[in-house]
Design a protein around this motif. Sequence first.
Motif, PDB file in Angstrom:
ATOM      1  N   VAL A   1       0.825  -1.209   0.000  1.00  0.00           N
ATOM      2  CA  VAL A   1       0.000   0.000   0.000  1.00  0.00           C
ATOM      3  C   VAL A   1       0.857   1.255   0.000  1.00  0.00           C
ATOM      4  CG1 VAL A   1      -1.666   1.334   1.345  1.00  0.00           C
ATOM      5  CG2 VAL A   1      -1.955  -1.135   1.070  1.00  0.00           C
ATOM      6  N   TYR A   2       1.803   1.336   0.932  1.00  0.00           N
ATOM      7  CA  TYR A   2       2.529   2.589   1.121  1.00  0.00           C
ATOM      8  C   TYR A   2       3.772   2.709   0.247  1.00  0.00           C
ATOM      9  CZ  TYR A   2      -0.553   3.303   5.078  1.00  0.00           C
ATOM     10  OH  TYR A   2      -1.669   3.476   5.859  1.00  0.00           O
ATOM     11  N   ARG A   3       4.296   1.613  -0.252  1.00  0.00           N
ATOM     12  CA  ARG A   3       5.488   1.689  -1.100  1.00  0.00           C
ATOM     13  C   ARG A   3       5.121   1.748  -2.587  1.00  0.00           C
ATOM     14  NH1 ARG A   3      10.903  -0.060  -0.740  1.00  0.00           N
ATOM     15  NH2 ARG A   3      11.966   0.676  -2.615  1.00  0.00           N
ATOM     16  N   HIS A   4       4.124   0.956  -2.978  1.00  0.00           N
ATOM     17  CA  HIS A   4       3.761   0.880  -4.391  1.00  0.00           C
ATOM     18  C   HIS A   4       2.485   1.668  -4.705  1.00  0.00           C
ATOM     19  CE1 HIS A   4       6.829  -2.184  -5.237  1.00  0.00           C
ATOM     20  NE2 HIS A   4       6.500  -2.729  -4.075  1.00  0.00           N
ATOM     21  N   GLY A   5       1.449   1.445  -3.931  1.00  0.00           N
ATOM     22  CA  GLY A   5       0.182   2.106  -4.229  1.00  0.00           C
ATOM     23  C   GLY A   5       0.224   3.600  -3.984  1.00  0.00           C
ATOM     24  N   LEU A   6       0.797   4.026  -2.863  1.00  0.00           N
ATOM     25  CA  LEU A   6       0.789   5.439  -2.510  1.00  0.00           C
ATOM     26  C   LEU A   6       1.625   6.267  -3.464  1.00  0.00           C
ATOM     27  CD1 LEU A   6      -0.187   7.568  -0.549  1.00  0.00           C
ATOM     28  CD2 LEU A   6       1.792   7.076   0.895  1.00  0.00           C
ATOM     29  N   ARG A   7       2.707   5.700  -3.973  1.00  0.00           N
ATOM     30  CA  ARG A   7       3.569   6.468  -4.874  1.00  0.00           C
ATOM     31  C   ARG A   7       2.827   6.859  -6.148  1.00  0.00           C
ATOM     32  NH1 ARG A   7       9.536   4.737  -7.262  1.00  0.00           N
ATOM     33  NH2 ARG A   7       9.880   6.646  -8.457  1.00  0.00           N
ATOM     34  N   ALA A   8       2.032   5.920  -6.691  1.00  0.00           N
ATOM     35  CA  ALA A   8       1.255   6.245  -7.888  1.00  0.00           C
ATOM     36  C   ALA A   8       0.074   7.141  -7.560  1.00  0.00           C
ATOM     37  CB  ALA A   8       0.775   4.960  -8.558  1.00  0.00           C
ATOM     38  N   ALA A   9      -0.522   6.932  -6.390  1.00  0.00           N
ATOM     39  CA  ALA A   9      -1.707   7.692  -6.018  1.00  0.00           C
ATOM     40  C   ALA A   9      -1.391   9.143  -5.686  1.00  0.00           C
ATOM     41  CB  ALA A   9      -2.400   7.032  -4.827  1.00  0.00           C
ATOM     42  N   ILE A  10      -0.165   9.420  -5.294  1.00  0.00           N
ATOM     43  CA  ILE A  10       0.167  10.772  -4.848  1.00  0.00           C
ATOM     44  C   ILE A  10       0.382  11.723  -6.022  1.00  0.00           C
ATOM     45  CG2 ILE A  10       2.686  10.700  -4.798  1.00  0.00           C
ATOM     46  CD1 ILE A  10       2.531  11.910  -1.982  1.00  0.00           C
ATOM     47  N   THR A  11       0.468  11.185  -7.253  1.00  0.00           N
ATOM     48  CA  THR A  11       0.701  12.045  -8.413  1.00  0.00           C
ATOM     49  C   THR A  11      -0.407  13.075  -8.605  1.00  0.00           C
ATOM     50  OG1 THR A  11       1.956  10.280  -9.488  1.00  0.00           O
ATOM     51  CG2 THR A  11       1.163  12.075 -10.885  1.00  0.00           C
ATOM     52  N   PRO A  12      -1.698  12.683  -8.643  1.00  0.00           N
ATOM     53  CA  PRO A  12      -2.728  13.729  -8.769  1.00  0.00           C
ATOM     54  C   PRO A  12      -2.784  14.662  -7.571  1.00  0.00           C
ATOM     55  CG  PRO A  12      -3.734  11.587  -8.353  1.00  0.00           C
ATOM     56  CD  PRO A  12      -2.295  11.337  -8.645  1.00  0.00           C
ATOM     57  N   VAL A  13      -2.403  14.148  -6.394  1.00  0.00           N
ATOM     58  CA  VAL A  13      -2.373  15.000  -5.209  1.00  0.00           C
ATOM     59  C   VAL A  13      -1.295  16.065  -5.350  1.00  0.00           C
ATOM     60  CG1 VAL A  13      -2.058  15.020  -2.702  1.00  0.00           C
ATOM     61  CG2 VAL A  13      -3.251  13.119  -3.780  1.00  0.00           C
TER      62      VAL A  13
END
Length: 327
Positions: A240-252
């Motif tokens: 979640v925090y290493r792979h998912g969050l890195r991609a999810a933080i782009t629009p943020v």
Amino acid sequence: MLLYVLRRLASAVSVVVATMFAGFGLFFLAPTDAAGAICGNNCSAERIAHIRASLGLDEPFLSQFGAYLTGVLVGRTYEAGGVVVDCSAPCLGFSYQLNQPVTALIADALPVTVSIVAGAATVSLTVGVLTGAFAARRRGRVADRAAVAAALGLGSVPFFVVALISALYLAGTVLPQAEHIPISEDPLGWAAGLLAPWLTLGVVSAAAYTRHARAAMIESLGEDYIRTARAKGLTERRVVYRHGLRAAITPVATLFGMDVAFQLTGALFTEAIFGLPGLGVLTLRAFAVFDLPVLMGAVLVGATILVVMNLVVDIAYTVLDPRVRLT
């Protein structure tokens, strides 16, 4: 990357110059007489004419704009009370209301605004992204609904209401009294004096980051590479925090970059409510007395901040998400 940055820098410079030209034209065509505002109500027509001539306000628009642009690039001199004042580049004009160069006024006020926004942005990004990721992992559960409801409720309250409550009931009691102490003099005092504005502005702004981070995390956790990472036996926290969050933080990152830019150019409520002498308060006071050089300086600084932050966000995309390529 280098060519992209050079192209964007050229575009940014053109945007700043166009904004400067438009702002200067707007103030030049304004019905209020700047010379009369400087001289006061009980001022003779001869005195107003002398002030207008000394400031170059009787020159054509293009001549005035050319002199202003020259001052920004190489500096210029002004006459104030019979004394010649040297304004070195970048010279943003001279405030005859405050009898100081605009560059010096902004240099004193901008660090206050930057200190407020930097601390608040750290709080809002950290709280918002972590809360959004936490809610996405528990999608549909009580914790998810509670986080979304809290974000919606907090985001619905006008900021100045929360700031007023914080200034009246928290600052000076639960939290230290709001004040600005230069960080070079007392780093701990600087942080303590800005803690109330940081938490107030940061928590309110975190509501938007929570909603965006949650939506982006839900989409990211449904991607194929997340299922592959889980199939490899990685822990859920790492997935979640290493792979998912890195991609999810782009629009943020887009929201964060532009939010910081707009807060730097519009932190008026925060500064006024907590009594901090930042750029917003300086601009408001200049508007009250029609101090055109200060207003133009604020417009120019604001435009520069916006285009720089926009460029930084675009470049940060490639760091946050390798799938993004700059063209």
